[in-house]
Each structure stands twice: as C-alpha cells, then as structure tokens.
Design an enzyme around this catalytic site. Structure first.
Site, PDB file in Angstrom:
ATOM      1  N   CYS A   1       0.855  -1.177   0.000  1.00  0.00           N
ATOM      2  CA  CYS A   1       0.000   0.000   0.000  1.00  0.00           C
ATOM      3  C   CYS A   1       0.901   1.241   0.000  1.00  0.00           C
ATOM      4  O   CYS A   1       2.053   1.196   0.442  1.00  0.00           O
ATOM      5  CB  CYS A   1      -0.881  -0.012   1.237  1.00  0.00           C
ATOM      6  SG  CYS A   1      -1.944   1.432   1.382  1.00  0.00           S
TER       7      CYS A   1
ATOM      8  N   ASP B   1       0.596   3.727   1.795  1.00  0.00           N
ATOM      9  CA  ASP B   1       0.638   4.238   3.171  1.00  0.00           C
ATOM     10  C   ASP B   1       2.080   4.357   3.678  1.00  0.00           C
ATOM     11  O   ASP B   1       2.864   3.419   3.565  1.00  0.00           O
ATOM     12  CB  ASP B   1      -0.155   3.257   4.049  1.00  0.00           C
ATOM     13  CG  ASP B   1      -0.468   3.831   5.422  1.00  0.00           C
ATOM     14  OD1 ASP B   1       0.482   4.154   6.157  1.00  0.00           O
ATOM     15  OD2 ASP B   1      -1.657   3.970   5.731  1.00  0.00           O
TER      16      ASP B   1
ATOM     17  N   HIS C   1      -2.184  -3.925   4.958  1.00  0.00           N
ATOM     18  CA  HIS C   1      -1.808  -3.629   6.340  1.00  0.00           C
ATOM     19  C   HIS C   1      -3.021  -3.400   7.229  1.00  0.00           C
ATOM     20  O   HIS C   1      -4.125  -3.167   6.738  1.00  0.00           O
ATOM     21  CB  HIS C   1      -0.874  -2.415   6.396  1.00  0.00           C
ATOM     22  CG  HIS C   1      -1.498  -1.150   5.893  1.00  0.00           C
ATOM     23  ND1 HIS C   1      -2.033  -0.207   6.716  1.00  0.00           N
ATOM     24  CD2 HIS C   1      -1.694  -0.696   4.635  1.00  0.00           C
ATOM     25  CE1 HIS C   1      -2.517   0.799   5.997  1.00  0.00           C
ATOM     26  NE2 HIS C   1      -2.320   0.530   4.719  1.00  0.00           N
TER      27      HIS C   1
ATOM     28  N   CYS D   1      -6.105   0.239   6.793  1.00  0.00           N
ATOM     29  CA  CYS D   1      -5.909   0.831   5.465  1.00  0.00           C
ATOM     30  C   CYS D   1      -7.094   1.713   5.083  1.00  0.00           C
ATOM     31  O   CYS D   1      -8.224   1.229   4.935  1.00  0.00           O
ATOM     32  CB  CYS D   1      -5.733  -0.286   4.434  1.00  0.00           C
ATOM     33  SG  CYS D   1      -5.380   0.371   2.801  1.00  0.00           S
TER      34      CYS D   1
END
Lengths: 524, 524
Positions: free
Chosen positions: B183, B185, B251, B262
């Site tokens: 991701c 992130d 995650h 997420c």
C-alpha cells in the site's frame, strides 16, 4: 459558365449511383455539413471537360493499378460521405417541425429513414421547454453515423485472408511486424486502406500529432512482439533473422505548402520529415542500447502529399540509415509510367529507387526492404490514379474537413481521408498536445458555425484479463471528464459532444457504448 | 507520577547517543515537527520500568534475530528522525531573527550548522518586504533533508553483494523476479529494509493506495522480464522452470483496527486482504490467459500490522491458491519461540506453516515457496524484536506521521516507516486516487498546523534511450502542474511545496534536481 461555376454546378448534383465511374469532384450532397474549399483551377491543374484536373493525371488508365479495388473504394467513399452529408439536411427538417403536434414521432421517423438510427428521446421530449438542442442532436448523429457505418462494413468486409497474405509478404521481406505511426491529422485517416493499400489487420498503427510517436511505448510493443516470437514462434521463430519495422509517416501539401502542411511542425515539410526521422532513430537507438545480443529494428520514413495522396518513400541505405533528401517521388513515377506496358512500368519503378540512391551517393537498401518499397510504391500508384479518377487529381478539401475526433485507441474499421482526427493516448495529461491540435481544427470547422466538436473516445480491452473491461470503461469516463475540464468554455456552451465506446481485442468484437456513470450529470 | 506522565517526561529528553540501547519511545526531539499520538498503555501493553511495553515483547533476546543489523538500523532510524526533527526548531530560531541586521548571513549559518544545507536565498532576501515565507522554507527544508540524507546513505551503504545473494536465494526458491506492491501508506515505507529485511536492489517495488496495483503495467513488467530471460538468459535461462513472483502487501492496526488500518479499504482488514488477493488472482489470470505454453506466475499475500511491524503470511497451497483465512501470524511465532534455542525456534517456525495449512484443510505449498516464507518469517522476527527493543513493542506514532509525499518512481535509498507516503504513478489523471489519499493525510498532519504539504516528484530515466531524460523532466513538470491544478486552494495558499528530481536507471546514478521552466512562475 466558367470553370468554377461548372464545378459548383457539378457539386449540386445528386451523388452518382454506386459503381458508376466518376472522374469529377467527390460525391457531395446538396448541403455539405462541413466547410468545403470551393476551388478554382490552381497552378498544376488544368481545366478539362468543365473540371479542374491535375496536370499529373494520366489521360488513360495506368498499367499497374487495381481497377476493381479502385471501383470498390470509390463506392465506399461515396457511401460514407453521403451518410455524413445527410445529417445536416435531416436535422434541419427536424428542427423546422419542432413546434408541431406529434413532433417526437415525426422526428424519429425522419431520423430512421434518412440517417438510419433514432435520436435520443429525452432531447426530443425536452424541445417544448425552450428549443430543440440541435448541438446534442448533431453530436449524437455524427457519432451514430460512424457507428452504424462501422457495423455495416465490419460485417461486409472481412479482410483476414488479405491481411494474412500481406503479413506473409512482410515476413518474406524480413519484417515480422509492421508498426506505423502517421500524424494524427485527419487527412491521413485513409493512409492504410487508400494511400498504402494495406489491410488494416496487417499492421499496428498509432497516430500522434506530427507523427511524434512515444518511444517508450514503442519499446514496450517491441518487447511484447519479441516475447511472442521466443515463447510461441509467432509470427516468426526467434532465430528467423526477421525484424520489427517501424514506419513514421509525415505529410505535406504540394499546392499550399506553407499553410496546409503539418500544423505540428509549422507546415514546414523539411522539419516534419526531419523530426519523424529523428524519432525513428531514437527508437532504434533505444532498442540497440537497451537490449543486448545485436537487438535492432528496421525503420522507414514515408511522406504523403495530402492534396493527392502521392507518397515519397525515403530509401534506407544498406545500414538502414535514411536522409530527408533521398527519396522516391511516386507522383513522378506515376507520370513516367502511365503510358507504359506493365512490365516496363515495373522496371521503371525499380529504377526510380536506384536513381534516388545514386543521386545522393548512398548505398542500396537490403533486398527485403527494397521489395517492400516497391510494393508500397506500386500500391500507391493505384491511389494516385484513384484521386485522378475521382477527385480530378486533387482533393477539393485540400485542408481539414474531419467529421469527428477519435481519441484513445483507433477504430479498426472505416478509414477514410478526413473522416476523423485521431490521437492515440491514454490520458489527456500526456496527450494534451494532440487533443489541443484537434480542438483547434474543430474550432474552425464546427464551433465557428455553432456546431459542437464530436469526440469519440474509444478503448480496447482484453477479454482474457480480469477487470480489463471495467478499467477501459473507467478510462473512457476519466478521459471525458478530463476533456471537459480542459475546455470549460466549450463544455459550458454544449460545444463538446463526447461519445464513449469500448471493444474487446478479439477479432470481430463489437463496439459497446459506454454510458456516463450518472446519466443526470451528462449535461451539456 | 503515572505511566503517562513518565512517558511524556521520557519523550522530553534529548535523543540518546548513537549505539545506546533503547527500550523506550522513539528518539524524539523536544519539538516534534508533526503530530504525535501521546499514548497511554493500551490493551495488550503493560507498564514496565516506567514505559508501556507490549506484552508480546520477549523479556530476553530472541534466538533468531540479527543483533548487529538491529543495532545498525536503530542508529539509522535515530539519525534520520533527528535530522527531520531538527527542521522546526531551526526554522523557529531563524524566524525569530528575521528583522535583525545581517539576517540573511545568520539564517544561512543556522541552516548549515543545524540542518546541513542552505536555504533559498531569494526567500531570505524577500523577508523584509512583508515577512519570511516560512511555508516555502519548511517545504524546502523537508525535501533537502531527504536529499542530503539520501546522498549520505547511498555513499555509505552499498548493498549490491547482499542484493546479489538475496537474488540467488530467490532463484533457489524458484523465483527469478520478486515484485512487491505494498500500500502507498507511509507506515509501510520501511517494508523492505525493516519489516522484511530485503535488500532494496533485490526486488521491484511499486506502491498503490490499498495495494491495488496496475494489472496491465505488471503484465508489461512480466513481459520485459521474460524477454530478458529468453534473449540474455538473465536472471535465469528461459527453460529454468523459475517463475515471476508477485507479492501484494496490505496492512492493519491491531490496537486500533477500525481507524488505523488501510484507509483505501475503510480500515477493514478482511476487505484489504481480499482486495489484494483478488488483484493477485487477476494478474495471474491475465498472464495465464494472455500467453500460451503454460505461462504463469507465483503470487504471495502478506499483511503487516503497522503498530508493531509483525507480518501475517498467507500460505499458498500446492496450486498457488491462497485464502485470507490461512496464514501464519508471526507475532505468535515470536512469542512462542522467544525462549527457545535457535534450532528449536527454526523447527517451531516451520511447524507454524504446517499448522496453518492443516487447520484450514489445505495442501502444503511448494518447497521453494515454503523456503521463501520461512526466510521472510525469520527476517521479520528481527523486526518484531527491533520494535520491542526500540519502541516498546508498539510505535508511538501508530497512525500517519509521514514527512512528505513521494510521487512517480520510488527513491531507491532511505526507507523508513512513516518517512513518506509513496504513490507510484505516471499521470495525476490516472493516479488521482493515490494522490487524494496522500493530500488527505497531509491535510491533517501539516495543513491544520499551517504547514505546507511537501511533495517530492521523482522519475527515473534510461540514459541509453535518446530523449528519455528530457521526457522524465517534462513529466516532472507536467505532474507538478497537474497537482497545482487539482488542489487550487492549497496551491494558492502556498500549502503545496513541490520538488522535482530525475535520476538515471544505472546503479549509483545521482538524483538531479529539476527546475521550473520559468523560475518566475514557481510561485506559491
């Protein structure tokens, strides 16, 4: 009655029935839906039988032309033009009746009979509130006309056998893939079917403003092609010694070189040719540097005179290098060979290649490349003859006269000069230059007359990849939104009409219309 | 003094000197430049010696951890954090002196001494007119801090030998390429160097919001990889029987699952895992359907608990199929194996895989895949121990605390949890979803405090492809313009600070800063 008056009188006639030989102006409707250049006989043309005819036009049929194919193409061109030309008169008739009783039924009847499809009901139903939204009807009609014709011709023409034969010929010449990037200019929209007489399925094509194709994307296509050869032995085995051939096609206008050439290069022929040549060299270098073991590609540069579809082929030397100054002018070959026997004409055509090479002190091309050039020149002789026979040796619409803009992937049927401006792109962010040129062209062609710019957004998807269709649909919508954001003034006035279609990659797949996510937010 | 007060007191201390063992909160400056979650001991943690320590943290060193590497990483993390944390105090000091004589020289002196680089002269010189543009100085300082650190570490760390060894291990496991899509992130920004302990050069990585990687782009990368194997026999011969391995990493947050998971999947763990699994399946199907002769890829799904960097590995069955319910929870493995001898711990780790398979009634993975999973679990044990030792078993910044946004290609040095939000994209038009998430995160982190969103636009180019560098530079500028267009309010307020860099593809290439075309139009 002078030549010009006679020409206009000719234009006012009804289109000739299919199959009838024509040596005059293009079949034109009584009410052309887009501006036409009313021409007089300019330098290089002469009046003959009340028409302007290019002095390059041979008085008799040329020995190497494909007469049957020319007749077929003439019929095709007339049909397609007539169908588009029918739009404005039909809409005018509909507009005149908008305040009468039973208008909606009557309008649909006219549309069905004269255009072959129905108009959007909501637009007709809303007419009473203020007035009929002619812009929406026009945009809809242009794109529907295209789609209707595409359906008809894709069913009628199945060129796979022809495409297979052409691909075999390419392989014999040493090329396992032929990838052509012409300029996005609509006057090159007939490049394959008309100018070069190549079956659409036999080559890959991606158009860019100024023929400035995307090097990285082309490296990707090369990679895909090579992997198939290694994995599947298709179209040739990896050790066959054949190459990927990249062709760039620029254009120019012999009668108005400083105005009707390639806009992306300031209508400068030499610059257009050099820029395309540089891009081909960059692609070749990218392959040679990026991959080991003698990886390379063949390249070829072709120029098209958009006045008469005659080509110039720049002859590569033994190392594949080209020069803007070393080319065969096929219009000269046409003139020289017009009165000859077929065998003599063929010899002459070959000799023209030798002369081009000799005059510039260069080495001769490889045998396979030479065969390909001979084939392309021969094919193009038929087109030069076609323009002589059907357009007096020079198109009446020397300049832009496209019907719509095609963005995204190319449609795989219905190619015709000035049918569409085509920009190959995946995002407006990267393809903005191509779209800007298209919008500029249509601002003159349509917007000045109050007509919208019809834009056909089209993407292919892979039926075998999960989610591919959904992503193609999302891309259509994203492109549409980006266009509307980029041209807010046109969008606000209803002067943009975007249609969206997706189509599977498998041969014979149908075009599927894509709706807006929220049909209420469609608004123009 | 309760636990919370003690924790805050700890935080106020100066960072510990490099090399000193730390079992507490991260080295924090006295003036954190971004919001920190002041934590109390939540469920699953316990107070020990005045600190919150995860109850999962083993009281003694774990037998399988890489002690030396953990110390090296702790030093690295402290250095990087300290350098970023120095920005706000230094800028505050500079701001306080802006109306004094000799300000410009004094400001540069402070910047050089405390930040290691100079500030843009024009910004300092213009301060007298109204006031010092702190937003510009902050944006500049964040990106310069990154670039300065990147230069230092790329010179210091040369991981090629390590990367080569890892690639050999992958090949032994049957994988000639490992391509990871986590991701976007920022809490996964330390995935390779910390969480999985994989050398950056050993794998390909492209981050997307929600790990929703681009299937078509991945098919392209697969094609490139396969062609190299066929043409060059690199990294394995085409008949070696090895495969391309695609890893997707989602995650979740064990301590605050419904808020700190997420965002792209509504902080729903199951949905995040299933969506990544579906995308992996789509990629595999695309390869299997699109290419003949048994073409396929291996896939692997990994989940990361961003609170403590412990991973879950979803175990593929003998056919490579995975299920969200069948996984090895490495935090459980860590707890079980903490007191064991190394050989016993290794056996236990292997047994955990067998148990996961047995409990869900599935077949066991292939031998190579099993070896890879064992290696990844073992590597991650070191990271779990690292978080125990250096962060009390749970990061103080459980949520977002990124320093900047990285768009385009990934930087190849300096990876660290919460360092940057990274969106892999080529256009804002297609990558808008990723950028929107990043801007949303930074609206909370920075904009609410009046600080700009620092955005590092970065693209790699191929030195061997003519025009590639120019196109990368043009892409940087196009992306910057598109960002400014997409977020006009932020842009107008000077709350966007975009830096641009390009970098050659050859290993060891330097990052080159890209200027605006017209430096006068830079304006925020």
């Amino acid at each position: 009655m002078n030549t010009r008056q006679r020409l206009e009188a000719m234009r006012a006639r009804q289109p000739a029935p299919a199959g009838m030989a024509m040596r005059a102006a293009p079949a034109a409707s009584t009410l052309p839906s887009w501006p036409q250049r009313v021409s007089f006989c300019p330098p290089g043309m002469q009046e003959r039988g009340g028409e302007c005819v290019s002095s390059a036009c041979a008085p008799q049929a040329h020995p190497l032309i494909d007469v049957a194919r020319n007749a077929e193409l003439a019929d095709y061109e007339r049909t397609v033009r007539a169908r588009f030309d029918a739009i404005v008169p039909a809409l005018k008739e509909i507009a005149a009746q908008q305040h009468e009783a039973g208008f909606e039924q009557r309008a649909q009847q006219i549309a069905r009979e004269r255009l072959g499809f129905e108009l959007p009901e909501t637009v007709l139903a809303d007419a009473w509130v203020t007035t009929l939204d002619m812009r929406k009807l026009y945009g809809h009609s242009v794109l529907q006309t295209y789609h209707t014709l595409a359906r008809e011709y894709s069913a009628r023409w199945n060129g796979h056998a022809e495409a297979d034969a052409m691909q075999r010929f390419f392989v014999e010449c040493g090329f396992h893939e032929v990838d052509i990037s012409p300029c996005a200019d609509g006057r090159l929209k007939g490049l394959l079917q008309f100018v070069l007489r190549l079956p659409l399925q036999a080559v890959r094509r991606k158009s860019y403003a100024g023929a400035m194709f995307d090097v990285e994307l082309n490296v990707k296509h090369w990679t895909e092609t090579e992997l198939r050869r290694f994995r599947e032995g298709v179209p040739t085995l990896s050790d066959a010694g054949t190459r990927y051939l990249k062709v760039a096609v620029y254009h120019f206008s012999s009668s108005d070189p400083h105005h009707e050439g390639c806009a992306a290069h300031g209508s400068d022929d030499r610059q257009a040719a050099q820029a395309a040549l540089d891009r081909l060299a960059a692609f070749r270098t990218a392959i040679e540097n990026g991959f080991c073991c003698g990886a390379s590609v063949a390249t070829l540069l072709i120029g098209v005179d958009t006045d008469n579809d005659a080509i110039k082929i720049h002859v590569p030397d033994a190392n594949g290098e080209m020069d803007t100054a070393c080319f065969v002018d096929n219009l000269a070959v046409y003139r020289q060979t017009a009165g000859m026997a077929a065998s003599e004409a063929r010899w002459r055509l070959g000799a023209a290649i030798d002369e081009a090479v000799r005059e510039t002190g260069r080495s001769a091309p490889e045998t396979g490349m030479r065969s390909l050039i001979e084939r392309l020149l021969t094919n193009n002789l038929s087109q030069i003859d076609y323009v002589c026979a059907n357009h007096g040796g020079r198109y009446a619409d020397v300049g832009h006269a496209e019907r719509f803009i095609n963005l995204g992937d190319s449609f795989d049927v219905l190619h015709l000069r000035n049918l569409a401006y085509f920009g190959h792109l995946h995002t407006i962010e990267e393809g903005a230059a191509d779209v800007d040129v298209g919008i500029k062209i249509f601002s003159k062609l349509n917007v000045t007359h109050g007509l919208p710019v019809p834009i056909a957004i089209h993407f292919r998807y892979d039926e075998q990849v999960p989610g591919s269709r959904e992503r193609a649909v999302a891309r259509c919508r994203r492109i549409k939104a980006a266009i509307e954001t980029r041209y807010p003034a046109l969008c606000k006035e209803g002067l943009l009409f975007c249609g969206m279609t997706v189509q599977g990659k498998a041969p014979g797949s149908a075009q599927e219309e894509v709706s807006d996510i929220d049909t209420n937010s469609h608004g123009h």
